[in-house]
Design an enzyme around this catalytic site. Structure first.
Site, PDB file in Angstrom:
ATOM      1  CG  LEU A 140      -1.908  -1.125   1.400  1.00 27.76           C
ATOM      2  CD1 LEU A 140      -2.624  -1.017   2.748  1.00 27.76           C
ATOM      3  CD2 LEU A 140      -2.917  -1.128   0.267  1.00 27.76           C
ATOM      4  CG  ASP A 141       0.537   4.390  -2.897  1.00 26.60           C
ATOM      5  OD1 ASP A 141       1.390   3.602  -3.332  1.00 26.60           O
ATOM      6  OD2 ASP A 141      -0.294   4.977  -3.620  1.00 26.60           O
ATOM      7  CE  LYS A 142       5.556   8.913   4.683  1.00 23.84           C
ATOM      8  NZ  LYS A 142       6.596   9.970   4.516  1.00 23.84           N
TER       9      LYS A 142
END
Length: 334
Positions: A140-142
């Site tokens: 997942l993105d940051k």
């Protein structure tokens, strides 16, 4: 490792560093510029500058050194573990933490936390992802929060990787978006890839488009200023959900990259991050064969923004009963 190739006919003249940045996806433009200046990238056996204009027939030689293996250490970072057995671990990733080490984020990542957890608990972690991405079959993105699965054995890793590839993984996301889509539900079909002018972004303006499909359902409208949307990605491209919603004219709130400044403040409501949450994850357990489903409601910061719309902007308009179908699609990575 030395690589040689010839610029093909029809290629338009452009800067060497820009041409290579679009071709060599795994090497940053700044790194390519350093290699050119060091003479490790040559044109027709000649040392040139990054701004050198390439043309059809030019022969480019690249001598790119192999990266040194990373020594990643475990760090005592708290984990919210939802499930764990000898084969895998399911956790709720908080917003603001990078999943794996990379330039600019060599420490403080989810991988650092996982290594510490397994070191102290005596457990194992899959090695298929290499030293940089042990146990990771997706990410997942940051700024994205939500449910993730981590594999503890190579057998479990291969099983889940195959499920992602075949799109049999169930994934449901929810987002708060800027404005309100005209349709209560729809299908976004837009091929995307790394943007040809900005390598940090993904868009339909790309030299390597890949099929990307997302189904969306508007769960609740907040007047005309925002909406709560459920997302069912059918493919798994980097930044897919963010790019697809922006293509509708309704970028995710807090997503400055694809929505600009306007999505970071709505009325008097400040948006702290990208309002995207991986709510549901379902898969077949690689050892038992049982179908497992895990769900985590949106975290506090996202819920506070939603409540602010309910209370301070305009009462939410619930979609008609039955508008939200029980749809299950898969995504490899957000």
């Amino acid at each position: 490792m030395i690589t040689e190739f010839i610029i093909t006919a029809g290629e338009q003249p452009k800067r060497l560093d820009l041409f290579l940045a679009n071709r060599e996806r795994d090497v940053s433009r700044s790194a390519l510029q350093r290699l050119i200046e060091l003479g490790r990238i040559r044109v027709n056996e000649q040392t040139v500058k990054p701004s050198h204009k390439i043309k059809p027939g030019d022969r480019i030689t690249m001598d790119v050194p192999k990266p040194e293996p990373l020594s990643i250490k475990g760090e005592a970072i708290p984990l919210e573990i939802m499930f764990e057995d000898q084969f895998l671990l399911v956790l709720n990733k908080p917003p603001g933490i990078v999943v794996h080490p990379a330039p600019g984020n060599w420490t403080g990542t989810l991988v650092n936390a996982l290594l510490h957890h397994f070191q102290t608990s005596g457990g194992t972690i899959s090695t298929i992802g290499g030293k940089e991405r042990p146990g990771l079959v997706h990410r997942l993105d940051k700024e994205t929060s939500g449910v993730m699965v981590i594999t503890k054995t190579d057998t479990a890793h291969r099983s889940l990787a195959a499920q992602f590839k075949l799109h049999t993984i169930t994934r449901v996301y929810e987002a708060l978006v800027w404005g309100v889509p005209k349709k209560g539900r729809g299908l976004i079909e837009l091929a995307i890839g790394r943007d040809s002018k900005d390598r940090k972004k993904f868009s339909s303006r790309t030299t390597s488009p890949k099929e990307s499909v997302t189904e969306y359902v508007v769960e609740r409208r907040y007047g005309k200023v925002a909406a709560h949307v459920l997302l069912y990605p059918q493919t798994g491209r980097t930044h897919q959900l963010r790019v697809h919603l922006a293509s509708l004219g309704h970028p995710i709130l807090g997503d400055h990259t694809y929505g600009g400044r306007k999505v970071c403040m709505v009325g008097d409501v400040e948006i702290p991050r990208v309002m995207l949450h991986a709510r549901t994850l379902g898969f077949t357990h690689p050892a038992t064969g049982h179908v497992e489903d895990f769900m985590k409601p949106m975290p506090g910061d996202m819920e506070r923004v939603r409540q602010a719309f309910e209370q301070r902007i305009i009462p939410g308009e619930k979609m008609p009963q039955g508008a939200v179908a029980d749809i299950h699609f898969a995504e490899d990575a957000c």
